[in-house]
Structure formats: structure tokens, C-alpha cells
Design an enzyme around this catalytic site. Structure first.
Site, PDB file in Angstrom:
ATOM      1  N   LEU A   4       0.881  20.749 -72.745  1.00 14.22           N
ATOM      2  CA  LEU A   4       2.295  20.587 -73.053  1.00 14.22           C
ATOM      3  C   LEU A   4       2.530  20.072 -74.462  1.00 14.22           C
ATOM      4  CD1 LEU A   4       3.547  18.970 -69.709  1.00 14.22           C
ATOM      5  CD2 LEU A   4       3.656  21.376 -70.387  1.00 14.22           C
ATOM      6  N   ASP A  41       8.642   2.871 -82.244  1.00 14.61           N
ATOM      7  CA  ASP A  41       8.336   4.263 -82.590  1.00 14.61           C
ATOM      8  C   ASP A  41       9.352   5.203 -81.938  1.00 14.61           C
ATOM      9  OD1 ASP A  41       6.986   6.297 -83.845  1.00 14.61           O
ATOM     10  OD2 ASP A  41       5.521   6.548 -82.236  1.00 14.61           O
ATOM     11  N   VAL A  73      -1.391  16.045 -73.932  1.00  9.01           N
ATOM     12  CA  VAL A  73      -0.592  15.981 -72.709  1.00  9.01           C
ATOM     13  C   VAL A  73      -0.651  17.343 -72.028  1.00  9.01           C
ATOM     14  CG1 VAL A  73       1.675  15.520 -71.715  1.00  9.01           C
ATOM     15  CG2 VAL A  73       0.917  14.257 -73.737  1.00  9.01           C
ATOM     16  N   SER A  84      -1.424  12.151 -81.821  1.00  9.89           N
ATOM     17  CA  SER A  84      -2.523  11.655 -82.643  1.00  9.89           C
ATOM     18  C   SER A  84      -3.616  11.016 -81.817  1.00  9.89           C
ATOM     19  CB  SER A  84      -1.984  10.640 -83.657  1.00  9.89           C
ATOM     20  OG  SER A  84      -1.314   9.586 -82.968  1.00  9.89           O
ATOM     21  N   PHE A  85      -3.254  10.534 -80.624  1.00  8.68           N
ATOM     22  CA  PHE A  85      -4.226   9.822 -79.803  1.00  8.68           C
ATOM     23  C   PHE A  85      -4.654  10.604 -78.560  1.00  8.68           C
ATOM     24  CE2 PHE A  85      -3.583   6.789 -82.729  1.00  8.68           C
ATOM     25  CZ  PHE A  85      -2.539   5.886 -82.573  1.00  8.68           C
ATOM     26  N   ALA A  86      -3.862  11.569 -78.119  1.00 10.90           N
ATOM     27  CA  ALA A  86      -4.162  12.208 -76.840  1.00 10.90           C
ATOM     28  C   ALA A  86      -3.499  13.571 -76.765  1.00 10.90           C
ATOM     29  CB  ALA A  86      -3.689  11.324 -75.685  1.00 10.90           C
TER      30      ALA A  86
END
Length: 691
Positions: free
Chosen positions: A61, A179, A69, A65-67
Site C-alpha cells: 500500500l 510530523d 505498509v 523511510s522506516f517500513a
């Protein structure tokens, strides 16, 4: 987590805290089958690459930057979820990623709000971490802005208000997001905002607002000036970010941009209030509110409570004050139907389910409860949840829906109204499947033929509206009820037909008027209905769920009767009971409504000779119906008839023509000289003067 969608308990909630399980009936079902069951097609049609725990991992989806989805499917409930997949190797190399991962899980377990995504489950494998969250099928708000170029002012007001409500809830809990940007705003199925991504959030509850943060976080385009200047900041940085999001919704661009990009030049533009031009179509109230949010001085910038009280934001929202949402579900708000289903059907421990839900701890138990509860909510919304004021628990919406369907949306009531408008007799025969009843049931079932006049057949006329209303004063489609004694009560017994149709295939038959029906005497109807009632009694109640097997195709049962007048009784007194004529069965001395029946059985040698005396081609009908239809000899046929269910008492519109040359059933039956002592007798001489 949403509020409870259904409630299946009436006991005090305090008993659940003690760990006591409520009494449950063995046959009780807590959820509809469409909610508790998952079809194999749903699991088979979901495109996935692998399975982790109880989740199927599907298409991607989004990617941050970290994961990454991905879309997931929960195999227990069949509901789709969003799964954030984090690579363990990258997380272990970067302590900042590990810290943010731990922070996101902790904060989302602390927070519960309708405009904030719910964390459901956390899994860990050898190579990855998995954060399971609720899925927002509406997609990203940025995609919607790209499609429309910009949003209308009223639409932007709705989204900004929901965003401020979510941020206000975070600030009250001591959490600063830091954020807030368009990419972190998703839309659910109801087009409402859902705030995601708490990786950069920080908990100010430990430090307090008096000791602001000093780390630089968030995207530079949405960051407040104090963040870019590496100064100490407070929760008002989220207010600035809300202003940037509002500008992006109304214009489709960002308020402060520099070419080439430079943090120093960007900061200088913010401090100088050098904002990009605003569209001229915006209202002065919207422009004023936007400039107040983008105030570079934190001391002059409004806090989140002041922003929520703005006049433009509350336009068209009069009377809708600030509603506070608790971060924990209260015990009385639990969906007891879902809790009981989990503990009784899925094998979860009842006390564990209660503790997990109340603590909002992300695990598989919380995921099952949340997804089942959301599934139940959607089911009730699709079924147009009624507004019922009765003695049912107000949270037990599923049972309210079932009662509403029986009492308010019955097909019989609508059909009777249509027939009254057209001026047609309210007759609606339906064929229903019969069950093979036990011998005891057949012995207790009775179809009672009544005597009839020996007068020649006269032309049938349709009863007027006043005559139809005189039949007991009730609609012929009045609901059939089961009394305390197990007997069925109804006032719609004018025409009866029972046949063995195709399995589970009800058919609607068109009405054909028969010339053999006799005219009801209107002047004498009031006296006749005081002494006579053409009814059929079933001595034992029948469970319709047990009627699965159909009768042999060679069995056919029919009962035909003329319209009769019903005495106005209470619904509890309209018990189906047999009435016989014992002393005198001569049709010349007593006038009964015409009724007959046929029993066709290929296994019986005399079955080919059975026929209906009311048939137009019947010899008895041509001879002025000289057969003794009121004879009690027909009681012998009780053992051949199965128990009558509620759906089997049907009104006749077609009269089946029997073959010529057949003899009536009562002529080939031996006389029955002794009746059961339980039957009430009456003297036919009491009928003198009525015929």
C-alpha cells in the site's frame, strides 16, 4: 477503538470484573452467521505472498523511510487490515529506528480516538516486525488533492476540524505528534480523517509542557520555525503543521517554498510571513484563521484549544461541542455479543478477553474483538438499524433488528395493504416444505371437515370490505403465534392447502375463483360466528428448524373451506381447536361452511379413488353435494396427516380438479362410534333457526 455495536447480556457488568462468566444456553448464537463465519472464497480470492500468524500478507500500500505498509487479511474474521512491515536488520543497525518503533507501539496503545488509527496486533518473526493496524480503504488524502487539484472550503473545513480534534486528544494525553503532514492523513470508508504514523511522536507527559523538546523532527515543509531553528519548542508545533495542511487542502500547494531548497532560506520566509498567494475565492474568515495558525511567533500562535474554538472552524457545526473520548473502553461499553462469541465459540478465556480490551493492549485477542465488532457495526448499518422503544437492552441491536424485521417489515402486512387497495380478497397461498413427523405427531394432527348445506351451488360473490372486516376484526394475515400450551393461534383459516412442493422452493399461485364456493349470509353472520368456528388444531408445537426432510413426493394433502365469520377474540384465545358434529350429521338440519380434503397416497390401494367433493367435476358436487361431509368418521384420517407448522396454514386460490369417477373419502371409511373424551360436543339442534 469504536464503541460496542451489540450487547448480548443482561447481567450486571460488575460481575465480569470478578471474572464470572455469564450463563450461556447451549443453543444460543451470539452473532449472525455472516459475521462469525468466513467463507473459503474470501480466503482463496485474497492475493497474498505469505502468511504470518493469523494474517495473509498481500499487496503493498505504501512505503516510508522506516517500513513498508501492506494489505493483510485476518483469517479468523475475514476482515482486511493494514500491516506495517519493518526489517529487523535495518532496525538493529539504526538505534533511532528501533527507538521510534518502540515509541509508536507505546503511544498507539495509550491513545483511542475515532480519528486516530487503532493498533491491533504486534508480531515478530526472525527477519521482521509486523504492526497490524486498522485499514483505511479511502486511501491517502494527498491522492484526493491531486485528483481535485484543491478541495472546496467546506470540505477542507471538515478535514481540518477532524484533524484538530485528533491533535487536541493527543495533547490532552501529553503526546506531541511532530510530523503532521498530508501523507499521514488517511480516509476511512466514511470519508473521515484517520491520523497515522507516530514514529516521530514524543510523549510530553513525562517531561511536561514546561520542559519543551529540542530535537529536530518532521518534514521541513511542515515543520514550525522553532523546529528549523533548533530552538526549544512545545505542542504548538502541531498547530503550525495544521496550518500548513490547511493551506495545502485549499490551494493544492505549500505555503512556503524556496528555489533552490535551503533550510536557512525557508526559515527566513517563515519568519518574514512571506506566504505564497492565496486564492481569491476563499472567505475572509478562512484566511484569517489560516494566518493565525501560521504565526511564526509561538507566543502569539493559538494553542490547540483556541484553534478548536475558532468561528470559521465551527461554522455549520453549531451545537456540536467538544466531545472527549476516553483512552480506555469502559466495561459497560463492551460489545457483549462479541465477547461471548469469543469466549464460548472461539475458545478464549473470558477474563483474558475483558482485561485485554479494557487495557487496549495490542495482541491477537484485541484484533479479533475489534474486527468482529467493526464487522457487526457494518452489518447493522447495512440492515438499516431501526429505532425501537421496547424492553430490549438498548445496546442489543442485533436482537432489536430481528424483532423489527418480524413486526415492522413483514411481507404479509404489505401484501394485505396492496390487496385492499385493489379490492381483491386477501388470499396468499404459499407452498412450504413439510417434515416427516413421528407417529405420535401424526396421531395428534387433525384436519376437520365441516358439514355443508344441501342447497345447490350459487354464484360466488366477493365479500365487501365490511364483511372482510367482520371476520374477527383482524387482518387475515395476522401473525400466527404459539400459545403457552403449545397450540398455534391464528385468525387466518379461511382457505387451507398443504402440498409437497419442490424442496425449499416456495411458489406463488394465482387465484382462480371456483363456482363451488357458497355465499356467506351477511345478515346471519353475526349469530353464526358466535356458535361456529372453522378451525384446525395442532396439539403439539412444531419446531420449524427441525423440518428439514421433506415428505415423499407421492403424498399430497389438501383442505378447502369457504370463508367464514370469526368472532372477535383476544389473540391469546384464538387457539386452533377442532369442532365436530356428533348428534346429527344430516346436512339438512345443520348448516356448516363447506370443507373437504383429499389424501393421495400411491402406496394405498384406495388412493386412486380419492377426490375432492368441491371439485367442479365431482359427482357429489353435481348432485347438490349429497355426501355427508360433516361425519365424524373423518377423524380416522388424523393419523395420516403430519404436524402443521406456522408456514403450512396457507390460503387456497387454486382448487385441484380430481379425476372423474372417484368416490369421496368418507364413503370408503368405516364409521367411528366413539370419540375421544377430550373433545367437546354440542347438539346440532342449537343451530336451528340459523340455516
Amino acid at each position: 477503538m469504536p464503541a460496542a455495536a451489540g450487547d448480548g447480556l443482561s447481567e450486571s457488568p460488575s460481575r465480569f470484573l470478578a471474572g464470572e462468566k455469564p450463563p450461556v444456553h447451549l443453543e444460543e448464537t451470539f452473532l449472525p452467521a455472516c459475521i462469525s463465519n468466513v467463507s473459503r472464497e474470501t480466503l482463496r480470492n485474497f492475493q497474498h505472498t505469505k502468511r504470518v500468524g493469523s494474517y495473509l500478507i498481500g499487496r503493498k500500500l505504501g512505503e516510508g523511510s522506516f517500513a513498508k505498509v501492506r494489505e493483510g487479511l485476518h483469517v479468523v474474521t475475514g476482515e482486511k487490515v493494514a500491516i506495517k512491515v519493518i526489517d529487523k536488520k535495518k532496525a538493529k543497525k539504526d538505534t533511532y529506528v528501533t527507538k521510534n518503533l518502540r515509541r509508536e507501539g507505546q503511544i498507539q496503545q495509550m491513545i483511542r480516538h475515532p480519528n486516530i488509527t487503532q493498533l491491533l496486533d504486534i508480531l515478530e518473526t526472525e527477519n521482521s516486525y509486523y504492526l497490524v493496524m486498522e485499514l483505511c480503504p479511502g486511501g491517502n488524502l494527498m491522492h484526493k488533492i491531486y485528483e481535485k487539484k484543491r478541495l472546496e472550503e467546506h470540505e477542507a473545513r471538515k478535514y481540518i476540524r477532524q484533524l484538530i480534534l485528533a491533535v487536541e486528544h493527543l495533547h490532552r494525553a501529553g503526546v506531541v505528534h511532530r510530523d503532521l503532514k498530508i501523507e499521514n492523513l488517511l480516509l476511512d470508508e466514511n470519508n473521515n480523517i484517520k491520523l497515522i504514523d507516530f514514529g516521530l511522536s514524543n510523549c510530553a507527559g513525562i517531561l511536561g509542557y514546561s520542559d519543551p523538546f529540542s530535537t529536530q523532527c518532521g518534514s521541513p515543509a511542515y515543520a514550525a520555525p522553532e523546529l528549523l531553528a533548533r530552538k526549544k519548542y512545545g505542542p504548538k508545533v502541531d498547530v503550525w503543521s495544521i496550518g500548513v495542511n490547511m493551506y495545502a487542502m485549499l490551494t493544492g500547494t505549500l505555503p512556503f517554498t524556496v528555489e533552490p531548497f535551503s533550510l536557512r532560506a525557508l526559515y527566513q520566509k517563515m519568519v518574514d510571513k512571506d506566504m505564497n498567494p492565496l486564492p481569491t475565492h476563499l472567505s475572509p474568515a478562512a484566511i484569517s484563521f489560516l494566518r493565525s495558525l501560521l504565526e511564526p511567533d509561538p507566543l502569539k500562535r493559538p494553542n490547540i484549544q483556541q484553534a478548536l474554538a475558532n468561528r470559521w472552524l465551527n461554522d455549520n457545526y453549531h451545537g456540536k461541542g467538544l466531545h472527549t473520548y476516553p483512552n480506555r473502553i469502559h466495561l459497560e461499553d463492551l460489545s457483549q455479543s462479541v465477547v461471548l462469541h469469543m469466549s464460548e465459540k472461539l475458545g478464549y478465556k473470558h477474563s483474558d478477553v475483558i482485561n485485554v480490551i479494557l487495557s487496549n493492549r495490542a495482541c491477537h485477542t484485541l484484533a479479533v474483538y475489534f474486527l468482529l465488532n467493526r464487522k457487526l457495526e457494518h452489518y447493522l448499518v447495512n440492515m438499516r438499524k431501526p429505532d425501537i422503544n421496547d424492553n430490549v437492552c438498548h445496546k442489543n441491536q442485533f436482537h432489536q433488528l430481528e424483532k423489527y424485521k418480524m413486526n415492522k417489515n413483514s411481507y404479509e402486512e404489505r401484501r394485505s395493504k396492496d390487496l385492499e387497495k385493489r379490492g381483491e380478497p386477501q388470499q396468499r397461498p404459499i407452498q412450504r416444505k413439510l417434515d416427516k413427523c413421528s407417529p405420535s405427531h401424526r396421531q395428534n394432527a387433525c384436519l376437520t371437515p365441516q358439514g355443508h348445506s344441501n342447497k345447490g351451488p350459487v354464484k360466488e360473490r366477493r365479500s365487501s370490505k365490511s364483511e372482510r372486516e367482520s371476520f374477527g376484526g383482524l387482518s387475515p394475515f395476522h401473525e400466527v403465534r404459539i400459545t403457552k400450551t403449545g397450540c398455534m393461534t391464528s385468525c387466518s383459516l379461511e382457505y387451507l392447502e398443504m402440498q409437497s412442493p419442490d424442496p425449499r422452493t416456495p411458489k406463488i399461485m394465482r387465484r382462480q375463483d371456483s363456482h363451488s364456493q357458497e355465499t356467506v349470509n351477511v345478515n346471519m353472520g353475526s349469530r353464526i360466528r358466535e356458535t361456529h368456528l372453522n378451525v384446525v388444531r395442532s396439539f403439539e408445537s412444531v419446531n420449524r428448524e427441525d423440518q428439514i426432510e421433506s415428505l415423499s413426493p407421492n403424498h399430497q394433502y389438501r383442505v378447502i373451506g369457504s370463508p367464514v365469520s370469526f368472532s372477535p377474540r383476544h389473540s391469546s384465545e384464538r387457539t386452533l381447536s377442532p369442532i365436530f358434529q356428533f348428534d346429527n350429521t344430516s346436512p339438512s338440519k345443520s348448516h356448516f361452511n363447506q370443507a373437504s380434503f383429499t389424501y393421495d397416497d400411491k402406496s394405498s390401494p384406495s388412493s386412486p379413488e380419492s377426490m375432492s367433493p368441491t371439485s367442479p367435476h365431482s359427482p357429489s358436487c353435481n348432485n347438490n353435494i349429497s355426501g355427508n361431509l360433516g361425519s365424524p368418521n373423518c377423524v380416522r384420517s388424523r393419523g395420516r396427516f403430519p404436524m402443521m407448522g406456522i408456514g403450512q396454514m396457507l390460503r387456497k386460490r387454486n382448487q385441484v380438479v380430481s379425476p372423474k369417477g372417484e368416490k369421496p373419502l368418507e364413503t370408503r371409511m368405516p364409521p367411528l362410534h366413539q370419540m375421544s373424551p377430550g373433545y367437546a360436543s354440542f347438539n346440532s339442534s342449537d343451530m336451528n333457526g340459523f340455516c
